[in-house]
Design an enzyme around this catalytic site. Sequence first.
Site, PDB file in Angstrom:
ATOM      1  N   TYR A  23     203.045  16.566  74.128  1.00  0.00           N
ATOM      2  CA  TYR A  23     204.453  16.728  73.729  1.00  0.00           C
ATOM      3  C   TYR A  23     205.084  18.001  74.289  1.00  0.00           C
ATOM      4  O   TYR A  23     206.184  17.973  74.813  1.00  0.00           O
ATOM      5  CB  TYR A  23     204.616  16.688  72.190  1.00  0.00           C
ATOM      6  CG  TYR A  23     206.077  16.674  71.769  1.00  0.00           C
ATOM      7  CD1 TYR A  23     206.822  15.509  71.880  1.00  0.00           C
ATOM      8  CD2 TYR A  23     206.700  17.819  71.314  1.00  0.00           C
ATOM      9  CE1 TYR A  23     208.166  15.488  71.528  1.00  0.00           C
ATOM     10  CE2 TYR A  23     208.042  17.819  70.958  1.00  0.00           C
ATOM     11  CZ  TYR A  23     208.772  16.654  71.066  1.00  0.00           C
ATOM     12  OH  TYR A  23     210.095  16.643  70.731  1.00  0.00           O
ATOM     13  N   ILE A  35     182.507   9.855  79.052  1.00  0.00           N
ATOM     14  CA  ILE A  35     182.792   9.934  77.620  1.00  0.00           C
ATOM     15  C   ILE A  35     183.472   8.621  77.291  1.00  0.00           C
ATOM     16  O   ILE A  35     184.599   8.373  77.716  1.00  0.00           O
ATOM     17  CB  ILE A  35     183.629  11.166  77.270  1.00  0.00           C
ATOM     18  CG1 ILE A  35     182.814  12.435  77.600  1.00  0.00           C
ATOM     19  CG2 ILE A  35     184.023  11.147  75.799  1.00  0.00           C
ATOM     20  CD1 ILE A  35     183.545  13.738  77.324  1.00  0.00           C
ATOM     21  N   LYS A  46     186.649  16.148  81.257  1.00  0.00           N
ATOM     22  CA  LYS A  46     186.689  14.701  81.064  1.00  0.00           C
ATOM     23  C   LYS A  46     187.940  14.215  81.782  1.00  0.00           C
ATOM     24  O   LYS A  46     189.058  14.467  81.348  1.00  0.00           O
ATOM     25  CB  LYS A  46     186.747  14.351  79.578  1.00  0.00           C
ATOM     26  CG  LYS A  46     186.940  12.860  79.310  1.00  0.00           C
ATOM     27  CD  LYS A  46     187.145  12.578  77.828  1.00  0.00           C
ATOM     28  CE  LYS A  46     187.435  11.098  77.598  1.00  0.00           C
ATOM     29  NZ  LYS A  46     187.676  10.789  76.161  1.00  0.00           N
ATOM     30  N   ARG A  91     198.523   9.831  78.049  1.00  0.00           N
ATOM     31  CA  ARG A  91     198.723  10.001  76.607  1.00  0.00           C
ATOM     32  C   ARG A  91     199.454  11.301  76.276  1.00  0.00           C
ATOM     33  O   ARG A  91     200.101  11.393  75.236  1.00  0.00           O
ATOM     34  CB  ARG A  91     197.377   9.974  75.872  1.00  0.00           C
ATOM     35  CG  ARG A  91     196.663   8.640  75.938  1.00  0.00           C
ATOM     36  CD  ARG A  91     195.489   8.568  74.970  1.00  0.00           C
ATOM     37  NE  ARG A  91     195.956   8.326  73.621  1.00  0.00           N
ATOM     38  CZ  ARG A  91     195.625   7.253  72.883  1.00  0.00           C
ATOM     39  NH1 ARG A  91     194.833   6.323  73.391  1.00  0.00           N
ATOM     40  NH2 ARG A  91     196.079   7.117  71.660  1.00  0.00           N
ATOM     41  N   THR A 125     190.161  11.249  70.684  1.00  0.00           N
ATOM     42  CA  THR A 125     191.242  10.266  70.623  1.00  0.00           C
ATOM     43  C   THR A 125     190.783   9.000  69.914  1.00  0.00           C
ATOM     44  O   THR A 125     191.477   8.471  69.043  1.00  0.00           O
ATOM     45  CB  THR A 125     191.719   9.913  72.039  1.00  0.00           C
ATOM     46  OG1 THR A 125     192.099  11.101  72.720  1.00  0.00           O
ATOM     47  CG2 THR A 125     192.889   8.951  72.002  1.00  0.00           C
ATOM     48  N   THR A 126     189.603   8.501  70.280  1.00  0.00           N
ATOM     49  CA  THR A 126     189.071   7.278  69.693  1.00  0.00           C
ATOM     50  C   THR A 126     188.760   7.462  68.217  1.00  0.00           C
ATOM     51  O   THR A 126     188.769   6.501  67.451  1.00  0.00           O
ATOM     52  CB  THR A 126     187.815   6.826  70.467  1.00  0.00           C
ATOM     53  OG1 THR A 126     188.104   6.821  71.867  1.00  0.00           O
ATOM     54  CG2 THR A 126     187.370   5.437  70.055  1.00  0.00           C
ATOM     55  N   TYR A 176     190.025  18.157  78.832  1.00  0.00           N
ATOM     56  CA  TYR A 176     190.277  16.714  78.744  1.00  0.00           C
ATOM     57  C   TYR A 176     191.639  16.441  79.350  1.00  0.00           C
ATOM     58  O   TYR A 176     192.660  16.839  78.802  1.00  0.00           O
ATOM     59  CB  TYR A 176     190.199  16.285  77.285  1.00  0.00           C
ATOM     60  CG  TYR A 176     190.446  14.818  76.997  1.00  0.00           C
ATOM     61  CD1 TYR A 176     190.444  13.851  78.006  1.00  0.00           C
ATOM     62  CD2 TYR A 176     190.669  14.393  75.691  1.00  0.00           C
ATOM     63  CE1 TYR A 176     190.663  12.519  77.719  1.00  0.00           C
ATOM     64  CE2 TYR A 176     190.898  13.050  75.396  1.00  0.00           C
ATOM     65  CZ  TYR A 176     190.888  12.120  76.403  1.00  0.00           C
ATOM     66  OH  TYR A 176     191.113  10.798  76.124  1.00  0.00           O
TER      67      TYR A 176
END
Length: 295
Positions: A110, A206, A164, A141, A47-48, A136
Amino acid sequence: MKPCVFTGSAVAIVTPFCGDGVDLEAFDHLIERQIQGGTDAIVVCGTTGEAATLSYNERMALIERCVRTVDRRVPVIAGSGTNSTASSIALSKAAQSAGVDALLTVTPYYNKASQSGLVQHFSAIADAVDVPVILYNVPARTGIGCTVQTYQALAKHPNIVGVKEASDNFDLIQDTLNLCPPGFTVWSGNDGSTAAIMALGGKGVISVAANVVPREMHELTQLCLKNRFLEAGALQLKLHELIRALFCEVNPIPVKAAMEFFGLCSGELRLPLCRMSERHLEQLSHALEPFRPAV
């Protein structure tokens, strides 16, 4: 017992951009800084790293570059999750071929799959590869989160080694640690929860903040692993204002600004993400000041 991919602090490394492309030279420097700072593993294209706006070729170029630059000094974990099972499998296979040590696979955003759909999605990815797969869970999000029953089912897969956990749902985290087998590892997905999750039995984080303060995040996790939780708590509190500033707008907007503030790489983002507001820049600048690198 399943292998623990890493213990300690893994950086969710940013992707430096230059105009319309990826700045691979800057990326190399960021990797070296992380390794010199004691980071225990590197997560690329998460994501980052703005993976959602990278092309397939850009993702693979970053993954291949990371594997080559790291040169087995620490584990490399590739973000290979999407909201399409077929695309996730293709990315996972390609990342495995590039030489990564493990994969990080996010809950499909989504689509909002059922829990049965999540089990089938993650199992299909894990069936397609031979490297360890880390789940994850970040419902804020993606719009969907895993239950402990889903973790229990997925923990039976030989290639699925842990999660995570970025839900900050401590009931879920405790149930997972209590009900899943010991080889199923939990890592914190939120910097501000690192010491708390490790106190319960988590093996590390993480981290977004590690982009800015790799040594401090490594030290925090090492204190926890050594059961020195009073010292770990003091360091977690010291980092609190910085961590809060790094999430005052959606990640990775603030951390990209922080990297530019320290001259580490461009603060460029890809739309729909844009540069942060002046009000939040002031907050970030103030929080970064105690951690400014010595000249």
